[in-house]
Design a protein around this motif. Structure first.
Motif, PDB file in Angstrom:
ATOM      1  N   MET A 154       0.852  -1.195   0.000  1.00 22.05           N
ATOM      2  CA  MET A 154       0.000   0.000   0.000  1.00 22.05           C
ATOM      3  C   MET A 154       0.890   1.247   0.000  1.00 22.05           C
ATOM      4  N   ASN A 155       0.667   2.146  -0.953  1.00 20.52           N
ATOM      5  CA  ASN A 155       1.488   3.358  -1.000  1.00 20.52           C
ATOM      6  C   ASN A 155       0.975   4.396   0.004  1.00 20.52           C
ATOM      7  N   PRO A 156       1.777   5.442   0.283  1.00 18.63           N
ATOM      8  CA  PRO A 156       1.393   6.420   1.307  1.00 18.63           C
ATOM      9  C   PRO A 156       0.059   7.117   1.033  1.00 18.63           C
ATOM     10  N   VAL A 157      -0.267   7.366  -0.241  1.00 19.14           N
ATOM     11  CA  VAL A 157      -1.538   8.026  -0.546  1.00 19.14           C
ATOM     12  C   VAL A 157      -2.706   7.122  -0.164  1.00 19.14           C
ATOM     13  N   GLU A 158      -2.587   5.839  -0.483  1.00 19.45           N
ATOM     14  CA  GLU A 158      -3.635   4.888  -0.091  1.00 19.45           C
ATOM     15  C   GLU A 158      -3.746   4.804   1.424  1.00 19.45           C
ATOM     16  N   GLN A 159      -2.608   4.835   2.113  1.00 23.73           N
ATOM     17  CA  GLN A 159      -2.631   4.812   3.578  1.00 23.73           C
ATOM     18  C   GLN A 159      -3.342   6.043   4.128  1.00 23.73           C
ATOM     19  N   LEU A 160      -3.066   7.199   3.526  1.00 26.99           N
ATOM     20  CA  LEU A 160      -3.708   8.433   3.974  1.00 26.99           C
ATOM     21  C   LEU A 160      -5.218   8.350   3.796  1.00 26.99           C
ATOM     22  N   LEU A 161      -5.657   7.802   2.680  1.00 22.70           N
ATOM     23  CA  LEU A 161      -7.098   7.677   2.440  1.00 22.70           C
ATOM     24  C   LEU A 161      -7.738   6.721   3.441  1.00 22.70           C
ATOM     25  N   GLU A 162      -7.014   5.670   3.821  1.00 20.99           N
ATOM     26  CA  GLU A 162      -7.541   4.730   4.815  1.00 20.99           C
ATOM     27  C   GLU A 162      -7.612   5.373   6.197  1.00 20.99           C
ATOM     28  N   VAL A 163      -6.589   6.163   6.537  1.00 17.56           N
ATOM     29  CA  VAL A 163      -6.597   6.876   7.824  1.00 17.56           C
ATOM     30  C   VAL A 163      -7.792   7.827   7.880  1.00 17.56           C
ATOM     31  N   MET A 164      -8.035   8.542   6.771  1.00 15.52           N
ATOM     32  CA  MET A 164      -9.159   9.472   6.720  1.00 15.52           C
ATOM     33  C   MET A 164     -10.482   8.746   6.885  1.00 15.52           C
ATOM     34  N   ALA A 165     -10.614   7.591   6.227  1.00 13.66           N
ATOM     35  CA  ALA A 165     -11.845   6.806   6.352  1.00 13.66           C
ATOM     36  C   ALA A 165     -12.046   6.355   7.789  1.00 13.66           C
ATOM     37  N   ALA A 166     -10.953   5.985   8.461  1.00 12.48           N
ATOM     38  CA  ALA A 166     -11.056   5.545   9.848  1.00 12.48           C
ATOM     39  C   ALA A 166     -11.479   6.696  10.761  1.00 12.48           C
ATOM     40  N   LEU A 167     -10.929   7.879  10.502  1.00 14.36           N
ATOM     41  CA  LEU A 167     -11.285   9.045  11.311  1.00 14.36           C
ATOM     42  C   LEU A 167     -12.764   9.392  11.176  1.00 14.36           C
ATOM     43  N   ARG A 168     -13.343   9.094  10.009  1.00 11.19           N
ATOM     44  CA  ARG A 168     -14.746   9.412   9.752  1.00 11.19           C
ATOM     45  C   ARG A 168     -15.663   8.209   9.966  1.00 11.19           C
ATOM     46  N   ASN A 169     -15.122   7.124  10.498  1.00 15.91           N
ATOM     47  CA  ASN A 169     -15.938   5.942  10.759  1.00 15.91           C
ATOM     48  C   ASN A 169     -17.033   6.295  11.774  1.00 15.91           C
ATOM     49  N   PRO A 170     -18.304   6.095  11.432  1.00 11.08           N
ATOM     50  CA  PRO A 170     -19.396   6.511  12.327  1.00 11.08           C
ATOM     51  C   PRO A 170     -19.360   5.845  13.698  1.00 11.08           C
ATOM     52  N   GLU A 171     -18.794   4.660  13.790  1.00 12.95           N
ATOM     53  CA  GLU A 171     -18.802   3.933  15.060  1.00 12.95           C
ATOM     54  C   GLU A 171     -17.525   4.109  15.868  1.00 12.95           C
ATOM     55  N   ARG A 172     -16.379   4.150  15.181  1.00 14.83           N
ATOM     56  CA  ARG A 172     -15.118   4.188  15.905  1.00 14.83           C
ATOM     57  C   ARG A 172     -14.251   5.399  15.548  1.00 14.83           C
ATOM     58  N   GLY A 173     -14.808   6.335  14.811  1.00 12.72           N
ATOM     59  CA  GLY A 173     -14.024   7.479  14.362  1.00 12.72           C
ATOM     60  C   GLY A 173     -13.832   8.540  15.426  1.00 12.72           C
ATOM     61  N   CYS A 174     -13.143   9.599  15.042  1.00 13.40           N
ATOM     62  CA  CYS A 174     -12.874  10.726  15.944  1.00 13.40           C
ATOM     63  C   CYS A 174     -14.096  11.635  15.984  1.00 13.40           C
ATOM     64  N   PRO A 175     -14.595  11.982  17.191  1.00 12.64           N
ATOM     65  CA  PRO A 175     -15.785  12.839  17.280  1.00 12.64           C
ATOM     66  C   PRO A 175     -15.625  14.174  16.546  1.00 12.64           C
ATOM     67  N   TRP A 176     -14.429  14.782  16.649  1.00 14.23           N
ATOM     68  CA  TRP A 176     -14.232  16.076  15.978  1.00 14.23           C
ATOM     69  C   TRP A 176     -14.302  15.908  14.469  1.00 14.23           C
ATOM     70  N   ASP A 177     -13.611  14.913  13.943  1.00 16.49           N
ATOM     71  CA  ASP A 177     -13.611  14.698  12.495  1.00 16.49           C
ATOM     72  C   ASP A 177     -15.010  14.379  11.980  1.00 16.49           C
ATOM     73  N   LEU A 178     -15.772  13.655  12.763  1.00 19.24           N
ATOM     74  CA  LEU A 178     -17.124  13.294  12.343  1.00 19.24           C
ATOM     75  C   LEU A 178     -18.057  14.500  12.288  1.00 19.24           C
ATOM     76  N   GLU A 179     -17.756  15.525  13.057  1.00 14.68           N
ATOM     77  CA  GLU A 179     -18.610  16.714  13.093  1.00 14.68           C
ATOM     78  C   GLU A 179     -18.361  17.664  11.920  1.00 14.68           C
ATOM     79  N   GLN A 180     -17.246  17.501  11.231  1.00 16.89           N
ATOM     80  CA  GLN A 180     -16.862  18.505  10.239  1.00 16.89           C
ATOM     81  C   GLN A 180     -17.703  18.441   8.971  1.00 16.89           C
ATOM     82  N   THR A 181     -17.847  19.618   8.357  1.00 19.82           N
ATOM     83  CA  THR A 181     -18.559  19.778   7.093  1.00 19.82           C
ATOM     84  C   THR A 181     -17.656  20.563   6.142  1.00 19.82           C
TER      85      THR A 181
END
Length: 267
Positions: free
Chosen positions: A1-28
């Motif tokens: 997995m290249n760094p760009v793919e890793q970054l996209l996965e990290v972002m998806a994890a931060l926005r995960n509705p169940e286990r993500g970061c509350p601040w990231d989930l609030e953003q628009t």
């Protein structure tokens, strides 16, 4: 997995509705905008300072903003990060026919003219696609969200393409004198603060025109002036602190002497 793919996965994890970061989930889109502007300015600061380590880090922060917007859009089935990348690739190829096609340009100045012509044609096509009855203007596409100095320079440059400009910088200096006189009259008159604000705005707009004719980026020039002022004032504070004196206790004459010393030492 290249760094760009890793970054996209990290972002998806931060926005995960169940286990993500509350601040990231609030953003628009709207709530991210101020952070994006801040990150862009931090990139500019690192670039102008020539600090490559800081620049690499700040570019990463800015890239994260792009990934963040794309993730929100992907969740809404609007577009993806890949769509964003594909769009800029297509745009760059289209706007550089001298590189990716058969067109020829003589120098950077001619390329700038061609670039602006491409952008103008694109704005017209977008207006036609939207079916808008809005009269096409050379000023279309100059973002309202730009810093005021930068937007003023872009508006003036667009108008200059239609010939609405001074033939040389001497005319701008004369206009500057006129605006200073009108500001003095507004201050001395009884028209109220609105007139003073309007005349001061005209003066600043003319200063941007002066910078444009001098080949200077007004935003960068003001940032540099801010830096000089900050450095000199801190020097004054340090000198006074060594004497056990606070700036507000020094008095105007002492501060003026220290300011002159700071200019001599720091430039």
């Amino acid at each position: 997995m290249n760094p760009v793919e890793q970054l996209l996965e990290v972002m998806a994890a931060l926005r995960n509705p169940e286990r993500g970061c509350p601040w990231d989930l609030e953003q628009t889109y709207a709530s991210l905008a101020p952070h994006t502007l801040e990150e862009a300015y931090e990139v500019a600061e690192a670039a102008e300072a020539g600090d490559l380590g800081e620049l690499r880090e700040e570019l990463g922060d800015l890239l994260f903003q792009v990934v963040f917007y794309a993730r929100i859009a992907e969740e809404a089935d609007e577009f993806t990060f890949a769509d964003v990348a594909a769009a800029i690739v297509e745009k760059l190829v289209r706007r550089h026919p001298h590189v990716f096609g058969e067109a020829v340009v003589a120098d950077a100045a001619e390329q700038t003219e061609a670039w602006e012509a491409h952008k103008a044609a694109e704005r017209q096509r977008k207006a036609a696609d939207r079916g808008t009855e809005h009269l096409h203007s050379l000023l279309d596409g100059v973002s309202l969200a730009l810093p005021a100095l930068t937007r003023a320079r872009k508006l003036q440059s667009r108008a200059a393409r239609a010939g609405f400009d001074w033939p040389d910088i001497d005319g701008v200096f004369r206009k500057l004198d006129e605006e200073i006189r009108e500001l003095r009259e507004a201050r001395a008159g009884a028209d109220g603060p609105e007139r003073v604000e309007a005349e001061l705005g005209d003066l600043l707009f003319t200063c941007v025109n002066l910078a444009r004719h001098a080949g200077v980026d007004p935003e960068r020039a003001l940032r540099a002036a801010n830096h000089r002022f900050s450095s000199r004032f801190r020097y004054m504070e340090a000198r006074l602190a060594a004497e056990g004196t606070a700036p507000e206790q020094a008095g105007p004459e002492r501060l003026e002497r220290l300011w002159a010393a700071a200019k001599d030492r720091l430039g």
